[in-house]
Scaffold this active site. Structure first.
Site, mmCIF file in Angstrom:
data_model
loop_
_atom_site.group_PDB
_atom_site.id
_atom_site.type_symbol
_atom_site.label_atom_id
_atom_site.label_comp_id
_atom_site.label_asym_id
_atom_site.label_seq_id
_atom_site.Cartn_x
_atom_site.Cartn_y
_atom_site.Cartn_z
ATOM 1 N N ARG A 107 73.611 44.779 37.583
ATOM 2 C CA ARG A 107 72.705 45.973 37.800
ATOM 3 C C ARG A 107 72.590 46.341 39.340
ATOM 4 O O ARG A 107 72.133 47.537 39.444
ATOM 5 C CB ARG A 107 71.646 45.113 37.570
ATOM 6 C CG ARG A 107 71.330 45.030 35.850
ATOM 7 C CD ARG A 107 69.926 44.330 35.473
ATOM 8 N NE ARG A 107 69.791 44.489 34.080
ATOM 9 C CZ ARG A 107 68.550 44.079 33.248
ATOM 10 N NH1 ARG A 107 67.733 43.573 34.129
ATOM 11 N NH2 ARG A 107 68.730 44.068 32.104
ATOM 12 N N GLY A 120 71.392 43.124 27.261
ATOM 13 C CA GLY A 120 71.191 41.922 26.933
ATOM 14 C C GLY A 120 72.047 40.748 26.857
ATOM 15 O O GLY A 120 72.999 40.582 27.586
ATOM 16 N N GLY A 176 66.346 45.792 26.065
ATOM 17 C CA GLY A 176 65.078 45.990 25.393
ATOM 18 C C GLY A 176 64.920 47.659 25.434
ATOM 19 O O GLY A 176 64.558 48.080 24.643
ATOM 20 N N LYS A 227 65.456 37.322 15.865
ATOM 21 C CA LYS A 227 64.331 37.547 14.986
ATOM 22 C C LYS A 227 64.568 38.868 14.432
ATOM 23 O O LYS A 227 64.645 40.041 15.265
ATOM 24 C CB LYS A 227 63.080 37.444 16.211
ATOM 25 C CG LYS A 227 62.844 35.841 16.657
ATOM 26 C CD LYS A 227 61.372 36.121 17.557
ATOM 27 C CE LYS A 227 61.396 34.724 18.066
ATOM 28 N NZ LYS A 227 59.990 34.750 19.030
#
Length: 385
Positions: free
Chosen positions: A46, A336, A359, A183
């Site tokens: 990053r 991610g 995200g 999930k």
């Protein structure tokens, strides 16, 4: 949609010679704690992603001050999350850029407090957002400065928007999306947004078991979200080409998983018996998924296909990652855990685009590019009209 329409770019900023520029970066990087207790940056992806923008600003004669968050401190100064190790790495990579202290040491950052915004921009002449990883957050440093300062999207943020927008607007066909993770609740809206755009949707990871249950299959003790079975069933009945695992690498009753996990592992086709926990797609599914990916004109991957932190359940993610890397089509990785898996496998340089925001990339897809950071920039004083 034209994802970049109305978004001010670096070329839209006024003359920066001798001016002070505030740059919101996302330097929320993993740290390594040595045996001497000293923290160092474990992965500087990053940081390096922001360097072209920082260097461009320096070349314009600007005084550059970067600000970021790190970790999840409880809105107070915490030595564990001070920016010193990041500051040291940045100084080695891009001398001349100042790095402020952790934004989240002040509750005003996450609370989008106008007083905090005022203190943040005091003494600055322009603002640049180079933090795609938090573009979906309505935080002070994201949405506040463009209200008052000439502002622009950094080179990396603009590229993120351009690539993800292009994938959604005009992908090369066939367009294959591979979505994993634990999930269903975290990604069901993303799946709904992708459904009318993709040619094939591959579902793996823990979330696949809710889809399998919606189809009437027994899933043993695997992850299951009863609240979203109806949503999964609706997608399955929508006519979309959805590929689900046909075999599962499962852990025996009483076993544990993780880097030091224990217990027997078995590949099971179809229904999982009571007590067994599915933690990875089986070899048959991995090869079938890889074959679909190999024929893609565009492939978008977000989320691992199994609990890859445990070597016993890493094979599915590895096989699909290798297929994405070998794909001749345009490959986009949604940050991610997918990015982490590619890093572990040494495949990062074999994909076309690796997003800096997991995200944020999901939110971009779900909301059709309607993110707080982008809206704020489009309403900046110098934004194209």
């Amino acid at each position: 949609m034209n994802a970049l329409r109305g978004l001010p770019l670096l070329s839209d900023l006024p003359d920066l010679e001798g001016r002070r520029v505030l740059v919101r970066v996302d330097f929320n990087v993993p740290l390594h704690i040595g045996i001497d207790g000293r923290a160092t940056v474990a992965d500087d992806f990053r940081i390096t992603a922001a360097l072209p923008t920082l260097r461009w600003l320096l070349d314009q004669g600007a005084e550059v001050v970067a600000v970021s968050h790190l970790g999840r401190p409880a809105a107070t100064r915490d030595p564990r999350w001070e920016m010193d190790p990041v500051r040291e790495r940045l100084a080695a990579l891009c001398p001349g850029v100042e790095l402020g202290e952790n934004l989240r040491f002040d509750a005003g950052e996450k609370g989008n407090d106008p007083v905090f915004v005022a203190s943040l921009i005091e003494g600055f002449d322009a603002y640049v957002n180079e933090a795609f990883g938090v573009a979906h957050r309505r935080h002070a440093s994201i949405v506040g400065p463009p209200q008052f300062l000439p502002s622009a999207a950094g080179l990396r943020l603009a590229r993120e928007v351009q690539v993800l927008g292009g994938v959604l607007e005009c992908p090369a066909r066939p367009f294959v999306a591979v979505v994993g993770g634990a999930k269903v609740a975290d990604k069901i809206e993303v799946l709904k947004a992708l459904a009318p755009k993709v040619d094939t949707l591959i579902v793996g990871g823990g979330m696949a078991f809710t889809f399998l249950a919606a189809r009437g299959q027994a899933v043993g003790c695997s992850l299951l979200d009863p609240d979203h079975i109806a949503d999964c069933r609706a997608l399955l009945e929508s006519g979309l080409d959805i590929r689900l695992p046909t075999d599962t690498r499962a852990l025996e009753p009483g076993g544990t998983f993780g880097p030091l996990g224990a217990g027997g592992v078995k590949v099971i086709e179809g229904d999982l018996p009571d007590g067994w926990t599915g933690l990875d797609i089986g070899p048959e599914s991995a090869e079938a998924f890889a074959a679909v990916v190999g024929q893609a004109g565009t492939v978008l991957w977000n989320g691992p296909l199994g609990a890859f932190e445990d070597p016993r359940f890493a094979a599915g993610t590895r096989v699909v990652a290798q297929a994405v890397a070998a794909c001749q089509g345009f490959s986009v990785i949604g940050g991610g855990d997918s990015a982490s898996a590619l890093e572990e496998l040494g495949l990062c340089d074999r994909v076309d685009f690796l997003s800096t925001g997991g995200g944020a990339s999901l939110a971009f897809i779900e909301r059709g590019g309607d993110l707080p950071a982008l809206n704020a920039l489009r309403h900046a004083p110098n934004a194209p009209r």
